[in-house]
Every structure is written in C-alpha cells, then in structure tokens.
Design a protein around this motif. Structure first.
Motif, mmCIF file in Angstrom:
data_model
loop_
_atom_site.group_PDB
_atom_site.id
_atom_site.type_symbol
_atom_site.label_atom_id
_atom_site.label_comp_id
_atom_site.label_asym_id
_atom_site.label_seq_id
_atom_site.Cartn_x
_atom_site.Cartn_y
_atom_site.Cartn_z
ATOM 1 N N THR A 137 2.328 13.690 -1.359
ATOM 2 C CA THR A 137 2.687 13.209 -0.050
ATOM 3 C C THR A 137 4.063 12.458 -0.055
ATOM 4 N N SER A 138 4.659 11.875 1.247
ATOM 5 C CA SER A 138 5.664 11.512 1.399
ATOM 6 C C SER A 138 5.639 9.919 0.991
ATOM 7 N N GLU A 139 4.529 9.356 0.557
ATOM 8 C CA GLU A 139 4.277 7.990 0.516
ATOM 9 C C GLU A 139 5.300 7.467 -0.772
ATOM 10 N N ILE A 140 5.892 6.357 -0.528
ATOM 11 C CA ILE A 140 6.760 5.642 -1.663
ATOM 12 C C ILE A 140 5.829 4.624 -2.424
ATOM 13 N N HIS A 141 6.126 4.696 -3.838
ATOM 14 C CA HIS A 141 5.348 3.620 -4.668
ATOM 15 C C HIS A 141 6.399 2.812 -5.517
ATOM 16 N N PRO A 142 6.220 1.756 -5.840
ATOM 17 C CA PRO A 142 7.085 1.001 -6.544
ATOM 18 C C PRO A 142 7.102 1.756 -7.868
ATOM 19 N N ASN A 143 8.291 1.789 -8.709
ATOM 20 C CA ASN A 143 8.307 2.524 -9.953
ATOM 21 C C ASN A 143 7.859 4.055 -10.039
ATOM 22 N N PHE A 144 8.271 4.582 -8.823
ATOM 23 C CA PHE A 144 7.991 5.920 -8.768
ATOM 24 C C PHE A 144 8.545 6.845 -9.572
ATOM 25 N N LEU A 145 9.883 6.591 -10.050
ATOM 26 C CA LEU A 145 10.429 7.614 -10.901
ATOM 27 C C LEU A 145 9.871 7.508 -12.234
ATOM 28 N N LEU A 146 9.833 6.214 -12.492
ATOM 29 C CA LEU A 146 9.499 5.720 -13.893
ATOM 30 C C LEU A 146 8.133 6.323 -14.451
ATOM 31 N N ASN A 147 7.161 6.157 -13.403
ATOM 32 C CA ASN A 147 5.842 6.862 -13.669
ATOM 33 C C ASN A 147 5.853 8.147 -13.671
ATOM 34 N N THR A 148 6.631 8.659 -12.654
ATOM 35 C CA THR A 148 6.600 10.203 -12.743
ATOM 36 C C THR A 148 7.207 10.730 -14.150
ATOM 37 N N LEU A 149 8.170 10.206 -14.774
ATOM 38 C CA LEU A 149 8.567 10.644 -15.854
ATOM 39 C C LEU A 149 7.690 10.385 -17.170
ATOM 40 N N LYS A 150 6.910 9.232 -16.788
ATOM 41 C CA LYS A 150 5.881 8.861 -17.991
ATOM 42 C C LYS A 150 4.711 9.927 -18.090
ATOM 43 N N ILE A 151 4.287 10.247 -16.540
ATOM 44 C CA ILE A 151 3.423 11.469 -16.684
ATOM 45 C C ILE A 151 3.848 12.733 -17.178
ATOM 46 N N ALA A 152 4.999 13.076 -16.963
ATOM 47 C CA ALA A 152 5.471 14.271 -17.459
ATOM 48 C C ALA A 152 5.609 14.382 -19.163
ATOM 49 N N ILE A 153 6.147 13.228 -19.661
ATOM 50 C CA ILE A 153 6.005 12.988 -21.078
ATOM 51 C C ILE A 153 4.658 13.153 -21.441
ATOM 52 N N ASN A 154 3.641 12.438 -20.870
ATOM 53 C CA ASN A 154 2.337 12.333 -21.373
ATOM 54 C C ASN A 154 1.663 13.955 -21.322
ATOM 55 N N MET A 155 2.220 14.526 -20.164
ATOM 56 C CA MET A 155 1.569 16.159 -20.243
ATOM 57 C C MET A 155 2.260 16.816 -21.377
ATOM 58 N N GLN A 156 3.430 16.484 -21.786
ATOM 59 C CA GLN A 156 4.241 17.070 -22.945
ATOM 60 C C GLN A 156 3.300 16.907 -24.203
ATOM 61 N N GLU A 157 2.950 15.584 -24.335
ATOM 62 C CA GLU A 157 2.047 15.029 -25.577
ATOM 63 C C GLU A 157 0.748 16.033 -25.672
ATOM 64 N N ALA A 158 0.170 16.203 -24.556
ATOM 65 C CA ALA A 158 -1.219 16.940 -24.629
ATOM 66 C C ALA A 158 -0.812 18.318 -24.826
ATOM 67 N N ALA A 159 0.260 18.886 -24.414
ATOM 68 C CA ALA A 159 0.458 20.355 -24.487
ATOM 69 C C ALA A 159 0.403 20.771 -25.776
ATOM 70 N N ILE A 160 1.568 20.077 -26.717
ATOM 71 C CA ILE A 160 1.716 20.238 -28.186
ATOM 72 C C ILE A 160 0.483 19.879 -29.090
ATOM 73 N N ARG A 161 -0.597 19.537 -28.328
ATOM 74 C CA ARG A 161 -1.645 19.469 -29.137
ATOM 75 C C ARG A 161 -2.955 20.383 -28.860
ATOM 76 N N LEU A 162 -2.533 20.899 -27.910
ATOM 77 C CA LEU A 162 -3.685 21.797 -27.447
ATOM 78 C C LEU A 162 -3.411 23.125 -27.801
#
Length: 326
Positions: A137-162
């Motif tokens: 969506t085009s909806e804006i959330h507080p800390n949008f960028l920070l949490n987007t990057l946290k999610i990306a890092i968490n996905m990388q954490e999962a990938a290197i263990r799968l």
C-alpha cells in the motif's frame, strides 16, 4: 515421510527435489568440495569454542548457519572467522539491531503492509535464488524505513539457517507504491548501517539487483543514498528502471517468480509471506533471546579478528550510531 517443522521448510523441500544436485553445482562453482566443507565445519566449531568473548549462542548455531559462512566466503576459513566475529561483535551498535522482535507491533505494521521474502525455489541451471521487496500500500507508518530494514535483516537471519549452501541471489525492489512522503523518510545514516551489516556481517553472493517501477525522485535516492555505500562490484550489478514486472523475466527465471507477479511459481506472494511469518512465530524465542546476546570484549584473548575501525564502510571506530554522514 519427512515431517517438517514449518510450512516454509516444506515449501523449500517440495520446490527443490534436486536440491542435492544444485548444492553440488554451487560447490563446484566455488571450487569447494563437500569433504573439505565438512572438515572446515569441524575446524570452525572448534574455533568458536575458544572465542569466549562471543555470546553463548555461538555454540548453539546449526550446521547450516556455519556452512553458509564457509560457502559464502568461498572456503576461506579466515574470512569466515572474521565475518562471524563481526556478526556477533557488532550487534547492538545500530538502530537496525534494536528490538528485532517479529511480534512487535511496529514491526508487524510494516510486515502486514509490505513484502520482504526469499522465494522458496532455486534455479536448477544458474543455482540462483530470488529476494523480493515491495510495499503493498502507499500508507505511511512511523519508523517505516527502520522497520523495513529490520525485516530485511531478519529475513537474512532466517535464510542462512534454512540452507547450508549459499546461492547467488537476485534481489528485486519494486517501488510502485512508494510516494514522495516515503522518500522523505529515507535516512542516509540508517541506510548506511543496513548496507554495512548486509555486506560485511552476512555472507552473500549478490548476482544482480533490480529496482523496478522507480519514479525519478526515488532514482535520485538510489544513486545518492544506496550506491555510495556499496562496493564498486555490486554497483555494477544495479539495474534501475521505470519499467515494471514485465521486464523481470529478462533477468529471472519465471519459475522463481510468484504466480500473482506474472511468474510460474505455484505460490502467491501472500502464501510465501504466511509461511515465513509462521517460521518467525515458531522461532520467536530465538529472535528475542539469542539475537539479543552481546559480546564481552573483556574476555577476548585474540585480537586477530577484532574490528579495528579501518573498514572503508565504517570510516572510523565507534558505534554505528555515532557515525556522521557528509
């Protein structure tokens, strides 16, 4: 019949029936034998036992995690040790590492309105995997960028263990739902932190990065916020275009693209998201406990792998939060 702990693990197994052959092909590309990998894994485990300054969770890591570092470093044990030391030592030194709890309300808001997934299928010919990032969506959330990057890092954490074998990756960033308001939220400091973590703490083999549906104002951000902080080699693999998903099959096997994005994969983006979210829930304790463990530098007995602040991405010693970007 194999029982899988999570839907995501089942998806990966079912979509890659020839996974062993793909893994053998990857090792051959790296000029790294399975026998040598197994030997190096034993060596790396013994080394970790002696690194008392690193958090206790280092001794609980699965073989996949450690093999990912070895294959990501193309069989260089010394490079794997340096990356692992940095992986643990630099936790907590950036906002990107603060509260990565996937059940956190702010995290979940971004998770629910965005896509950050690794497709659970690999290309049998090129051995590539695909990562997709886009807003729903085009909806804006507080800390949008920070949490987007946290999610990306968490996905990388999962990938290197799968998976035990690192694969060359094609990343696709779709900016179709971004607005000027989103652009205004981009922070060079936080973005630099993320890029440093992604490039230097995790093993990676980025083959190509596609930025699609990019309006002119975001093209400026890609060129001024992202590109200055990445390696020359990776910059040369950037493709930035105003075109959309219709051009993606020129760069990615359609078998790796979710069916709702015009590909041939039997799963939709939402089905993959749901499987990944289930994985996050199953491993929730892991994210809030082990990922919060920090190093104790007073116990370090060998400075060979200690970050000394002379990396071109850091520029100076100190925490990432204290860095100043010109």
């Amino acid at each position: 019949m194999t029982e899988y702990k999570t839907t995501l693990e089942r998806m990966i197994a079912e979509e890659n029936p020839n996974n062993d052959k793909i893994s053998e092909k990857v090792l051959k590309e790296l000029n790294y034998s399975k026998k040598q990998l197994e030997s190096d894994l034993v060596h790396l485990k013994e080394w970790l036992k002696d690194q008392h300054h690193l958090p206790a969770c280092r001794l609980k890591e699965c073989d996949n995690f450690l093999c990912h570092y070895l294959t990501g470093c193309k069989g260089s044990i010394e490079k794997a040790k340096r990356k692992l030391d940095a992986y643990y030592s630099l936790r907590g030194k950036s906002e990107v590492y603060s509260n990565r709890d996937p059940m956190d309300e702010e995290y979940k808001k971004i998770w629910d309105t965005s896509v950050s997934i690794t497709v659970p299928k690999y290309d049998e010919n090129t051995t590539e995997c695909v990562f997709i990032n886009k807003l729903l969506t085009s909806e804006i959330h507080p800390n949008f960028l920070l949490n987007t990057l946290k999610i990306a890092i968490n996905m990388q954490e999962a990938a290197i263990r799968l998976e035990a074998i690192i694969r060359p990756c094609i990343a696709i960033f779709d900016y179709s739902n971004y607005t000027p308001a989103h652009a205004a939220l981009f922070s060079p400091a936080v973005t630099k932190d993320y890029i440093y973590i992604a490039q230097n703490l995790f093993p990676s083999r980025m083959r190509k990065v596609l930025f699609i549906n990019v309006p002119s104002y975001l093209e400026i951000i890609v060129n001024t916020v992202f590109k200055p902080f990445i390696t020359k080699k990776l910059r040369e693999r950037f493709i930035v275009t105003t075109e959309g998903w219709e051009i993606v099959p020129q760069h990615v096997n359609k078998a790796l693209i979710p069916k709702d994005l015009g590909g041939d994969l039997k799963y939709t983006v939402q089905e993959i998201k749901d499987a990944i979210n289930e994985y996050q829930i199953v491993h929730h304790d892991w994210w809030i406990n082990e990922f919060n463990e920090r190093t104790d530098e007073s116990k370090r007995i060998n400075n060979d792998y200690k970050y000394k602040g002379d990396d071109s991405q850091f520029g100076v010693q100190g925490t990432l939060k204290k860095l100043v970007i010109d």
